[in-house]
Design a protein around this motif. Sequence first.
Motif, PDB file in Angstrom:
ATOM      1  N   SER A   1      40.184 143.277  25.354  1.00  0.00           N
ATOM      2  CA  SER A   1      40.155 144.038  23.878  1.00  0.00           C
ATOM      3  C   SER A   1      41.177 145.180  23.919  1.00  0.00           C
ATOM      4  O   SER A   1      41.451 145.913  25.077  1.00  0.00           O
ATOM      5  N   LYS A   2      41.600 145.592  22.866  1.00  0.00           N
ATOM      6  CA  LYS A   2      42.555 146.747  22.624  1.00  0.00           C
ATOM      7  C   LYS A   2      41.756 147.957  22.208  1.00  0.00           C
ATOM      8  O   LYS A   2      42.284 148.948  22.191  1.00  0.00           O
ATOM      9  N   LYS A   3      40.582 147.708  21.786  1.00  0.00           N
ATOM     10  CA  LYS A   3      39.749 148.884  21.368  1.00  0.00           C
ATOM     11  C   LYS A   3      38.533 148.930  22.601  1.00  0.00           C
ATOM     12  O   LYS A   3      38.301 148.232  23.187  1.00  0.00           O
TER      13      LYS A   3
ATOM     14  N   LEU B   1      34.329 148.261  18.960  1.00  0.00           N
ATOM     15  CA  LEU B   1      34.329 146.852  18.617  1.00  0.00           C
ATOM     16  C   LEU B   1      32.929 146.656  17.680  1.00  0.00           C
ATOM     17  O   LEU B   1      31.933 147.380  17.639  1.00  0.00           O
TER      18      LEU B   1
ATOM     19  N   THR C   1      30.988 141.338  18.350  1.00  0.00           N
ATOM     20  CA  THR C   1      32.003 141.389  19.513  1.00  0.00           C
ATOM     21  C   THR C   1      31.465 142.020  20.647  1.00  0.00           C
ATOM     22  O   THR C   1      31.562 141.495  21.843  1.00  0.00           O
TER      23      THR C   1
ATOM     24  N   HIS D   1      30.921 140.450  24.390  1.00  0.00           N
ATOM     25  CA  HIS D   1      31.166 141.107  25.526  1.00  0.00           C
ATOM     26  C   HIS D   1      30.222 141.172  26.753  1.00  0.00           C
ATOM     27  O   HIS D   1      30.550 140.730  27.946  1.00  0.00           O
TER      28      HIS D   1
END
Length: 100
Positions: A56-58, A63, A67, A71
Amino acid sequence: METLVLSLQECSLYMPNNESSSETSGSEVTVGDMSTQHNALNHFLVVSGIDAITQSKKTFSELQPCTQNTHVTKASEAVAALLEVIAPGNAGALWEATKR
């Protein structure tokens, strides 16, 4: 039904003199490189019968709840697989010991 056979190349993570790299199959790898760690984790997951993960880029808190749940599920599966490798047949006891 075909059987998938995976062949793992031997590699060494030995780091003489506290150098910041290790030799893996003849190529230099920087210890701590997120891409390398991500690839290694995905390799471990796949050979453990778990789907590979995306990165993830966040941050986790940014999120969406769905999401985040995905995870959490993936992390639980990965931890369970790791514990089973470290302590085959005794992963539960190892997990309990880590919580002390």
